[in-house]
Design an enzyme around this catalytic site. Structure first.
Site, PDB file in Angstrom:
ATOM      1  N   ILE A 197      -7.691   7.061  12.175  1.00 30.33           N
ATOM      2  CA  ILE A 197      -7.118   5.747  11.878  1.00 30.33           C
ATOM      3  C   ILE A 197      -6.477   5.116  13.113  1.00 30.33           C
ATOM      4  O   ILE A 197      -6.727   3.953  13.422  1.00 30.33           O
ATOM      5  CB  ILE A 197      -6.057   5.858  10.746  1.00 30.33           C
ATOM      6  N   ASP A 214      -5.546  -8.962  13.174  1.00 32.75           N
ATOM      7  CA  ASP A 214      -6.674  -9.903  13.054  1.00 32.75           C
ATOM      8  C   ASP A 214      -7.209  -9.999  11.626  1.00 32.75           C
ATOM      9  O   ASP A 214      -7.617 -11.091  11.191  1.00 32.75           O
ATOM     10  CB  ASP A 214      -7.790  -9.502  14.010  1.00 32.75           C
ATOM     11  N   ASP A 235      -0.363   9.398   8.122  1.00 32.08           N
ATOM     12  CA  ASP A 235       1.093   9.574   8.271  1.00 32.08           C
ATOM     13  C   ASP A 235       1.522  11.012   8.052  1.00 32.08           C
ATOM     14  O   ASP A 235       2.696  11.333   8.234  1.00 32.08           O
ATOM     15  CB  ASP A 235       1.849   8.679   7.273  1.00 32.08           C
ATOM     16  N   LYS A 271       9.083   4.110   1.288  1.00 37.54           N
ATOM     17  CA  LYS A 271       9.413   3.093   2.291  1.00 37.54           C
ATOM     18  C   LYS A 271       8.302   2.064   2.405  1.00 37.54           C
ATOM     19  O   LYS A 271       8.560   0.853   2.401  1.00 37.54           O
ATOM     20  CB  LYS A 271       9.622   3.760   3.647  1.00 37.54           C
ATOM     21  N   ASN A 272       7.048   2.509   2.471  1.00 31.63           N
ATOM     22  CA  ASN A 272       5.951   1.573   2.748  1.00 31.63           C
ATOM     23  C   ASN A 272       5.568   0.739   1.533  1.00 31.63           C
ATOM     24  O   ASN A 272       4.926  -0.303   1.672  1.00 31.63           O
ATOM     25  CB  ASN A 272       4.747   2.328   3.311  1.00 31.63           C
ATOM     26  N   ARG A 329      14.543   5.896  10.460  1.00 31.34           N
ATOM     27  CA  ARG A 329      13.935   4.659   9.931  1.00 31.34           C
ATOM     28  C   ARG A 329      13.164   4.947   8.641  1.00 31.34           C
ATOM     29  O   ARG A 329      12.956   4.068   7.831  1.00 31.34           O
ATOM     30  CB  ARG A 329      12.959   4.077  10.961  1.00 31.34           C
ATOM     31  N   CYS A 383       2.494  -0.408  18.975  1.00 27.65           N
ATOM     32  CA  CYS A 383       3.618   0.540  18.914  1.00 27.65           C
ATOM     33  C   CYS A 383       3.121   1.870  19.454  1.00 27.65           C
ATOM     34  O   CYS A 383       2.045   1.973  20.008  1.00 27.65           O
ATOM     35  CB  CYS A 383       4.136   0.640  17.503  1.00 27.65           C
ATOM     36  N   ARG A 406      -2.557  -1.699  16.926  1.00 31.35           N
ATOM     37  CA  ARG A 406      -2.174  -2.247  15.619  1.00 31.35           C
ATOM     38  C   ARG A 406      -2.279  -3.772  15.542  1.00 31.35           C
ATOM     39  O   ARG A 406      -1.307  -4.472  15.335  1.00 31.35           O
ATOM     40  CB  ARG A 406      -0.776  -1.759  15.249  1.00 31.35           C
ATOM     41  N   PRO A 407      -3.476  -4.293  15.738  1.00 33.44           N
ATOM     42  CA  PRO A 407      -3.687  -5.745  15.655  1.00 33.44           C
ATOM     43  C   PRO A 407      -3.498  -6.253  14.224  1.00 33.44           C
ATOM     44  O   PRO A 407      -3.429  -5.450  13.285  1.00 33.44           O
ATOM     45  CB  PRO A 407      -5.145  -5.903  16.086  1.00 33.44           C
TER      46      PRO A 407
HETATM   47  C1  EPZ Z   1       0.561   1.023   7.178  1.00 36.60           C
HETATM   48  O1  EPZ Z   1       0.463   0.449   8.473  1.00 36.60           O
HETATM   49  C2  EPZ Z   1       1.780   1.912   7.221  1.00 36.60           C
HETATM   50  N1  EPZ Z   1       2.950   1.081   7.496  1.00 36.60           N
HETATM   51  C3  EPZ Z   1       1.614   2.975   8.287  1.00 36.60           C
HETATM   52  O2  EPZ Z   1       2.729   3.850   8.181  1.00 36.60           O
HETATM   53  C4  EPZ Z   1       0.354   3.776   7.983  1.00 36.60           C
HETATM   54  O3  EPZ Z   1       0.142   4.693   9.033  1.00 36.60           O
HETATM   55  C5  EPZ Z   1      -0.852   2.837   7.868  1.00 36.60           C
HETATM   56  O4  EPZ Z   1      -0.585   1.824   6.883  1.00 36.60           O
HETATM   57  C6  EPZ Z   1      -2.112   3.577   7.448  1.00 36.60           C
HETATM   58  O5  EPZ Z   1      -1.909   4.202   6.205  1.00 36.60           O
HETATM   59  C7  EPZ Z   1       3.482   0.375   6.484  1.00 36.60           C
HETATM   60  O6  EPZ Z   1       2.987   0.390   5.367  1.00 36.60           O
HETATM   61  C8  EPZ Z   1       4.715  -0.428   6.823  1.00 36.60           C
HETATM   62  P1  EPZ Z   1      -3.387  -0.416   8.582  1.00 36.60           P
HETATM   63  P2  EPZ Z   1      -0.581  -0.755   8.717  1.00 36.60           P
HETATM   64  O7  EPZ Z   1      -3.423  -1.905   8.642  1.00 36.60           O
HETATM   65  O8  EPZ Z   1      -0.672  -1.569   7.481  1.00 36.60           O
HETATM   66  C9  EPZ Z   1      -6.515  -1.371  12.000  1.00 36.60           C
HETATM   67  C10 EPZ Z   1       4.597   5.070   8.880  1.00 36.60           C
HETATM   68  O9  EPZ Z   1       4.627   6.118   9.544  1.00 36.60           O
HETATM   69  N2  EPZ Z   1      -6.214  -2.790  11.750  1.00 36.60           N
HETATM   70  O10 EPZ Z   1      -3.825   0.270   7.340  1.00 36.60           O
HETATM   71  O11 EPZ Z   1      -0.222  -1.417   9.987  1.00 36.60           O
HETATM   72  C11 EPZ Z   1      -5.338  -0.624  12.612  1.00 36.60           C
HETATM   73  O12 EPZ Z   1      -5.328  -0.778  14.008  1.00 36.60           O
HETATM   74  C12 EPZ Z   1       3.652   3.961   9.277  1.00 36.60           C
HETATM   75  O13 EPZ Z   1       5.264   4.880   7.839  1.00 36.60           O
HETATM   76  C13 EPZ Z   1      -6.978  -3.757  12.396  1.00 36.60           C
HETATM   77  O14 EPZ Z   1      -7.871  -3.443  13.185  1.00 36.60           O
HETATM   78  O15 EPZ Z   1      -1.918   0.072   8.930  1.00 36.60           O
HETATM   79  C14 EPZ Z   1      -5.619   0.799  12.193  1.00 36.60           C
HETATM   80  O16 EPZ Z   1      -6.567   1.359  13.095  1.00 36.60           O
HETATM   81  C15 EPZ Z   1       2.987   4.235  10.619  1.00 36.60           C
HETATM   82  N3  EPZ Z   1      -6.711  -5.063  12.155  1.00 36.60           N
HETATM   83  C16 EPZ Z   1      -6.289   0.648  10.818  1.00 36.60           C
HETATM   84  O17 EPZ Z   1      -6.714  -0.714  10.735  1.00 36.60           O
HETATM   85  C17 EPZ Z   1      -5.731  -5.455  11.275  1.00 36.60           C
HETATM   86  O18 EPZ Z   1      -5.553  -6.664  11.070  1.00 36.60           O
HETATM   87  C18 EPZ Z   1      -5.360   0.927   9.652  1.00 36.60           C
HETATM   88  O19 EPZ Z   1      -4.191   0.156   9.842  1.00 36.60           O
HETATM   89  C19 EPZ Z   1      -4.962  -4.457  10.628  1.00 36.60           C
HETATM   90  C20 EPZ Z   1      -5.229  -3.127  10.879  1.00 36.60           C
END
Ligand code: EPZ
Length: 430
Positions: A327, A125, A305, A22-23, A397, A117, A122-123
């Site tokens: 995370i 930035d 995950d 999915k991801n 989903r 969520c 989940r910013p």
């Molecule tokens: C992806 O989310 C996945 N979603 C998530 O899967 C997964 O948990 C996550 O990666 C970590 O592996 C999809 O791929 C659609 P991140 P993503 O950016 O990209 C911080 C599921 O269950 N961060 O790697 O949103 C954030 O807050 C879902 O399938 C910032 O601070 O995750 C987190 O603490 C849930 N600023 C960390 O980085 C940003 O601009 C990792 O988040 C972006 C992220």
């Protein structure tokens, strides 16, 4: 509101086929619009998030032809709108990948800002920082992110966190920028590599995906391609945990064992036997489960995950385990639900102390998010008696035919929509 009703106690035995990731697909589908030629993508999981993403892509004017539940043809030549409707972002955060794809192709994109969520703030930035470093002007007004540029120029971008989303979004925007972009401290997850491989099959020049430095040489245009999405690492890991919790013997097919190394290592520590084949894994859980420590990390560390699912298994292990969620800030919401099924889990900030119990007892529980929902199903499969999992829309989903795949392994589980159907199920299996 659909529910799952489960009669626990059956060890899962047999073979299960894993669907596409999915991801990975949520990054590949938006990237497909960057060509003005037909792109055929296969091995898509038939889950709601993918169907919503395809609606969002159609919504901006791209041609989308469904060639089957797992195959689609997309042509971005007809795109006539660069504003992605809020309704899509509200349904799936991954719609924000259209920012990188549209900005990369048209130097303009407007997408509603995704909210937080259930698992954290989940910013985005880091996504915005990357777009700005490529020369885009990015403004957040009225809940929308608007990114525009005269021209995108390659740059060196350091990610403060190895964000999967930021890595994929910036990689897409850089694909057609002028010159070279270097993304430092990039995410290494298998789905990041899959999106990079997909873009390269369209004529992009991306090197180093899967390491913490990705180099992108901008190209003038991208062309059509045919591509198959990798198997879903997290769906596979979920079935591995279900086998472990139910003392089962399950062969999980259509996987890439290397992507599952951290999960296999943990389950082996806990006393499971794991046999690896080229594109399959066999998980046998015949001995008492042992407690251990888990800390979620960026890939190749233990995936966040998979944290709820491994915790649902540790709750049945002998001894006390410690699970640290590094995370996301709020990913233990399932603990209270598992405790209602007899588990003994104490959560302090981002650490769960899990004292193993001999068994779960069935209960009516509520799925607070996608992976927590999967963990509750795993507990129900292992529990004495009946478990009803409410709010399975989250599970649907991210897991294709979840209950059918479990039934194929001998689980007594059904999707129901009211108490009458629950009673019918109980009579049938008693
Ligand atoms: C992806 O989310 C996945 N979603 C998530 O899967 C997964 O948990 C996550 O990666 C970590 O592996 C999809 O791929 C659609 P991140 P993503 O950016 O990209 C911080 C599921 O269950 N961060 O790697 O949103 C954030 O807050 C879902 O399938 C910032 O601070 O995750 C987190 O603490 C849930 N600023 C960390 O980085 C940003 O601009 C990792 O988040 C972006 C992220």
């Amino acid at each position: 509101m659909d529910q799952f009703v489960i009669k626990g106690g059956n060890p899962l035995v047999g073979e299960v086929e894993i669907s596409g990731a999915k991801n990975a697909a949520l990054g590949i589908l938006p990237a497909a619009i960057m060509a003005n030629e037909s792109v055929i993508i296969d091995n898509l999981p038939d889950v709601q998030d993918i169907n919503v993403m395809l609606q969002a892509i159609e919504g901006i004017g791209a041609k989308v032809d469904r060639m089957g539940p797992h195959k689609v043809k997309i042509n971005g030549a007809t795109i006539n709108c660069f504003d992605v409707e809020y309704e899509y972002i509200k349904k799936i955060r991954g719609s924000y990948y259209l920012l990188g794809a549209l900005l990369g192709k048209y130097n303009y994109a407007k997408v509603a800002l995704p909210g937080g969520c259930d698992i954290g703030a989940r910013p985005i930035d880091l996504h915005i920082k990357g777009f700005r470093q490529l020369g885009a002007q990015v403004d957040i007004t009225g809940g929308d992110v608007c990114a525009k540029a005269e021209e995108l120029i390659g740059s060196t971008i350091y990610l403060d966190k190895a964000s999967v989303g930021a890595t994929i979004n910036i990689m897409m925007a850089a694909t057609m920028a002028k010159g070279k972009t270097v993304i430092e401290n990039s995410a290494k997850e298998p789905h990041v590599v899959d999106v990079a491989n997909f873009l390269n099959s369209m004529g992009a020049s991306i090197r180093g995906a899967g390491t913490d430095i990705i180099r992108v040489e901008g190209v003038e245009k991208l062309h059509g391609t045919e591509y198959s999405v990798i198997p879903d690492q997290i769906e596979a890991g979920t079935f591995m945990c279900a086998a472990a919790a139910t003392k089962g013997d399950v062969t999980i097919k259509n996987v890439i064992p290397k992507h599952l190394e951290s999960i296999s290592a943990k389950l082996c520590e806990m006393g499971c036997e794991i046999e690896e084949f080229d594109d399959a894994l066999r998980v046998v859980s015949s001995k008492p489960l042992k407690s251990t420590q888990v800390a979620t990390l960026y890939y190749p560390g233990f995936p966040t995950d998979m944290q709820p699912q491994i915790s649902a298994v540790l709750a049945l292990a002998n001894g006390t385990s410690v699970v640290t969620e590094s995370i996301f800030e709020n990913r233990f919401r399932y603990a209270d639900e598992l405790n209602r099924m007899g588990a003994n889990i104490k959560v302090e900030s981002n650490v769960a102390i899990i004292t193993g119990v001999s068994k779960y007892t069935g209960a009516r529980v509520n799925a607070p998010d996608l992976r927590a929902g999967a963990a509750l199903v795993i507990a129900g499969l292992a529990a004495d008696g009946f478990t009803t999992v409410d709010d399975i829309k989250y599970i649907q989903r991210g897991y294709e035919n979840f209950e059918q795949k479990l039934m194929g392994l001998g689980a007594l589980i059904e999707k129901v929509s009211d108490d009458k159907e629950i009673q019918k199920f109980k009579l049938k299996v008693s």
